[in-house]
Design a protein around this motif. Structure first.
Motif, PDB file in Angstrom:
ATOM      1  N   GLY A   1      40.051  52.199  41.477  1.00 33.13           N
ATOM      2  CA  GLY A   1      39.845  51.217  40.406  1.00 33.13           C
ATOM      3  C   GLY A   1      38.486  50.542  40.532  1.00 33.13           C
ATOM      4  N   THR A   2      37.992  50.022  39.402  1.00 31.04           N
ATOM      5  CA  THR A   2      36.737  49.253  39.426  1.00 31.04           C
ATOM      6  C   THR A   2      36.864  48.071  38.464  1.00 31.04           C
TER       7      THR A   2
ATOM      8  N   ILE B   1      44.011  40.951  45.461  1.00 34.86           N
ATOM      9  CA  ILE B   1      44.828  40.039  44.638  1.00 34.86           C
ATOM     10  C   ILE B   1      44.734  40.356  43.145  1.00 34.86           C
ATOM     11  N   ASN B   2      43.670  41.087  42.739  1.00 41.95           N
ATOM     12  CA  ASN B   2      43.498  41.492  41.332  1.00 41.95           C
ATOM     13  C   ASN B   2      44.456  42.636  41.010  1.00 41.95           C
ATOM     14  N   CYS B   3      45.757  42.340  41.017  1.00 41.23           N
ATOM     15  CA  CYS B   3      46.770  43.356  40.728  1.00 41.23           C
ATOM     16  C   CYS B   3      48.008  42.630  40.196  1.00 41.23           C
ATOM     17  N   THR B   4      48.928  43.396  39.633  1.00 40.59           N
ATOM     18  CA  THR B   4      50.126  42.790  39.047  1.00 40.59           C
ATOM     19  C   THR B   4      51.119  42.369  40.135  1.00 40.59           C
ATOM     20  N   ALA B   5      52.099  41.578  39.733  1.00 42.75           N
ATOM     21  CA  ALA B   5      53.161  41.177  40.668  1.00 42.75           C
ATOM     22  C   ALA B   5      53.903  42.416  41.169  1.00 42.75           C
ATOM     23  N   GLY B   6      54.057  43.424  40.299  1.00 42.97           N
ATOM     24  CA  GLY B   6      54.749  44.653  40.694  1.00 42.97           C
ATOM     25  C   GLY B   6      54.021  45.372  41.813  1.00 42.97           C
ATOM     26  N   VAL B   7      52.701  45.379  41.772  1.00 41.41           N
ATOM     27  CA  VAL B   7      51.897  46.007  42.839  1.00 41.41           C
ATOM     28  C   VAL B   7      51.941  45.130  44.092  1.00 41.41           C
ATOM     29  N   LYS B   8      51.866  43.833  43.910  1.00 41.12           N
ATOM     30  CA  LYS B   8      51.963  42.949  45.096  1.00 41.12           C
ATOM     31  C   LYS B   8      53.288  43.210  45.819  1.00 41.12           C
ATOM     32  N   ALA B   9      54.360  43.366  45.042  1.00 44.37           N
ATOM     33  CA  ALA B   9      55.689  43.546  45.639  1.00 44.37           C
ATOM     34  C   ALA B   9      55.763  44.823  46.482  1.00 44.37           C
ATOM     35  N   LEU B  10      54.903  45.799  46.191  1.00 44.20           N
ATOM     36  CA  LEU B  10      54.910  47.067  46.951  1.00 44.20           C
ATOM     37  C   LEU B  10      53.945  47.031  48.139  1.00 44.20           C
TER      38      LEU B  10
ATOM     39  N   ALA C   1      12.803  36.121  45.614  1.00 47.77           N
ATOM     40  CA  ALA C   1      14.139  35.760  45.106  1.00 47.77           C
ATOM     41  C   ALA C   1      15.205  36.388  46.006  1.00 47.77           C
ATOM     42  N   VAL C   2      16.244  35.627  46.266  1.00 42.22           N
ATOM     43  CA  VAL C   2      17.345  36.110  47.099  1.00 42.22           C
ATOM     44  C   VAL C   2      18.394  36.753  46.182  1.00 42.22           C
ATOM     45  N   VAL C   3      18.870  37.946  46.555  1.00 46.87           N
ATOM     46  CA  VAL C   3      19.882  38.633  45.725  1.00 46.87           C
ATOM     47  C   VAL C   3      21.279  38.316  46.259  1.00 46.87           C
ATOM     48  N   LEU C   4      22.083  37.717  45.387  1.00 44.70           N
ATOM     49  CA  LEU C   4      23.477  37.382  45.726  1.00 44.70           C
ATOM     50  C   LEU C   4      24.373  38.368  44.980  1.00 44.70           C
ATOM     51  N   ALA C   5      25.301  39.033  45.673  1.00 46.14           N
ATOM     52  CA  ALA C   5      26.140  40.033  44.991  1.00 46.14           C
ATOM     53  C   ALA C   5      27.592  39.928  45.426  1.00 46.14           C
ATOM     54  N   HIS C   6      28.466  40.189  44.465  1.00 47.57           N
ATOM     55  CA  HIS C   6      29.905  40.191  44.743  1.00 47.57           C
ATOM     56  C   HIS C   6      30.292  41.580  45.253  1.00 47.57           C
ATOM     57  N   PRO C   7      31.217  41.680  46.207  1.00 51.73           N
ATOM     58  CA  PRO C   7      31.564  43.010  46.747  1.00 51.73           C
ATOM     59  C   PRO C   7      32.258  43.940  45.761  1.00 51.73           C
ATOM     60  N   GLU C   8      32.572  43.473  44.549  1.00 50.50           N
ATOM     61  CA  GLU C   8      33.100  44.388  43.527  1.00 50.50           C
ATOM     62  C   GLU C   8      31.978  45.238  42.918  1.00 50.50           C
ATOM     63  N   CYS C   9      30.706  44.911  43.237  1.00 48.12           N
ATOM     64  CA  CYS C   9      29.578  45.714  42.717  1.00 48.12           C
ATOM     65  C   CYS C   9      29.560  47.094  43.365  1.00 48.12           C
ATOM     66  N   GLU C  10      28.903  48.033  42.670  1.00 50.07           N
ATOM     67  CA  GLU C  10      28.747  49.381  43.220  1.00 50.07           C
ATOM     68  C   GLU C  10      27.861  49.345  44.471  1.00 50.07           C
ATOM     69  N   PRO C  11      28.058  50.298  45.406  1.00 48.15           N
ATOM     70  CA  PRO C  11      27.225  50.340  46.619  1.00 48.15           C
ATOM     71  C   PRO C  11      25.724  50.427  46.310  1.00 48.15           C
ATOM     72  N   THR C  12      25.352  51.040  45.181  1.00 45.04           N
ATOM     73  CA  THR C  12      23.929  51.160  44.809  1.00 45.04           C
ATOM     74  C   THR C  12      23.305  49.791  44.540  1.00 45.04           C
TER      75      THR C  12
ATOM     76  N   ASP D   1      40.615  48.116  44.158  1.00 43.78           N
ATOM     77  CA  ASP D   1      39.145  48.146  43.965  1.00 43.78           C
ATOM     78  C   ASP D   1      38.445  49.023  45.004  1.00 43.78           C
ATOM     79  N   ARG D   2      37.926  50.167  44.552  1.00 42.06           N
ATOM     80  CA  ARG D   2      37.278  51.093  45.501  1.00 42.06           C
ATOM     81  C   ARG D   2      35.972  50.505  46.056  1.00 42.06           C
ATOM     82  N   ASN D   3      35.298  49.638  45.288  1.00 38.75           N
ATOM     83  CA  ASN D   3      34.031  49.088  45.792  1.00 38.75           C
ATOM     84  C   ASN D   3      34.272  48.053  46.884  1.00 38.75           C
ATOM     85  N   LEU D   4      35.216  47.145  46.656  1.00 47.33           N
ATOM     86  CA  LEU D   4      35.555  46.183  47.706  1.00 47.33           C
ATOM     87  C   LEU D   4      36.082  46.943  48.929  1.00 47.33           C
ATOM     88  N   GLY D   5      36.912  47.958  48.682  1.00 49.59           N
ATOM     89  CA  GLY D   5      37.470  48.744  49.782  1.00 49.59           C
ATOM     90  C   GLY D   5      36.370  49.413  50.606  1.00 49.59           C
TER      91      GLY D   5
END
Ligand code: 13P
Ligand code: SF4
Length: 310
Positions: free
Chosen positions: A172-173, A115-124, A195-206, A152-156
């Motif tokens: 993209g990142t 969803i982090n893309c423009t309307a033009g990309v959504k339309a395609l 401590a529990v580590v919480l991470a968003h999938p946009e983070c790098e695989p490392t 997003d290559r990391n989410l992908g």
């Protein structure tokens, strides 16, 4: 004497009623903006809320692609974004003409766009996803169809790992999530055993490989409430800490550090919005988000497919 912030908050409340407006805010907004919002959520929740509101005006305290999404879903409402320059590195990485050229090279592929893309990309795109439903969206596609995933290559890569489904990834990142340091994260884990580590999938695989929980901002917020641990290291934009701390005042939340000595784990686009700009947007009903109706309808189709899957 009433403080300036309190005066602005009171004026925002008055204008909300006068304009029949609601304020939708993303978790990455400044805490003072979250505190005047009618609804706070992740990208999917905000899109769902924007679709169902009866308010005449939506003040979108988030970034441009989010306000644009609200307009795509609810075109009869006026949508205003406090700062029109609140962009997103992911959306910028993928201009519609370049996606069209990539699609042309792969005519058999389905296009899944974050969803982090423009309307033009959504339309395609054939279908949209957010970080909270990306796995579900990809699993919903016919197994024999090859997939292009943008931007997003990391989410992908994370979705490929979870689903076992091979996809071609746009490179993209997110400038915020790519900045977290594996080295400093390991040092923090060492200093805070348990401590529990919480991470968003946009983070790098490392970084993701050291996470205990990976999910969208709302999934991470939920995990911070339900997990019995007393301390959490949070690898996403630190705006989310406001709601985490509010929901669990006795727990400790530690923002994951970036590699450099900078504040680059804060999203500079999200932070363009300020309480003053929210007030001005409500008062003047600008800057308004508009788009040609044919573009809106083309972008709506893959959005509706996503909402049906969600
Ligand atoms: P979610 O809102 O889906 O968690 O995504 C985070 C983000 O980076 C939004 O720009
Ligand atoms: Fe874009 Fe990253 Fe900022 Fe979200 S946090 S708006 S993905 S730059």
């Amino acid at each position: 004497m009433i403080s300036k912030a309190k005066h602005i908050e009171a004026e925002i409340e008055r204008l909300k009623k006068a304009q029949n407006a609601i304020i939708l805010a993303h978790y990455y907004q400044d805490s003072e903006i979250q505190d005047v919002a009618d609804f706070i959520g992740d990208s999917l929740q905000l899109a769902q809320e924007a679709k169902k509101t009866n308010a005449d005006v939506i003040v979108f305290a988030g970034v441009h692609f989010m306000a644009e999404t609200a307009k795509i879903l609810n075109p009869t409402r006026k949508v205003v974004l406090p700062d029109l320059d609140a962009g997103c590195s992911l959306a910028q990485s993928c201009p519609a003409d370049q996606l069209a050229a990539w699609k042309k090279l792969h005519p058999e592929h389905l296009v899944v766009s974050y969803i982090n893309c423009t309307a033009g990309v959504k339309a395609l795109s054939d279908i949209i996803c957010t970080s909270s439903n990306a796995e579900k969206v990809v699993r919903s596609l016919p197994a024999d169809k090859p997939i292009l995933f943008a931007p997003d290559r990391n989410l992908g890569a994370y979705v490929m790992k979870q689903t076992g489904r091979k996809m071609d990834l746009w490179q993209g990142t997110c400038i915020v999530h790519e900045t977290f340091s594996e080295r400093k994260l390991l040092a923090l884990k060492h200093d805070h055993p348990g401590a529990v580590v919480l991470a968003h999938p946009e983070c790098e695989p490392t970084v993701l490989r050291h996470a205990d929980v990976i999910g969208s901002t709302s999934a991470l917020l939920k995990a911070s409430q339900t997990n019995p641990a007393r301390a959490f290291i949070v690898a996403t934009e630190p705006g989310i800490l406001h709601q985490m701390q509010r929901a669990s005042p006795d727990k400790q939340f530690i923002p994951a550090p970036p590699e450099g000595n900078c504040a680059c784990n804060e999203c500079p686009y999200m932070k363009r919005n300020t309480l003053e700009k929210v007030l001005l947007a409500l008062r003047d009903l600008t800057p308004e988000i508009t788009m040609p109706e044919d573009l809106r309808l083309a972008a709506l189709r893959p959005m509706e497919r996503m909402l049906a899957v969600s």
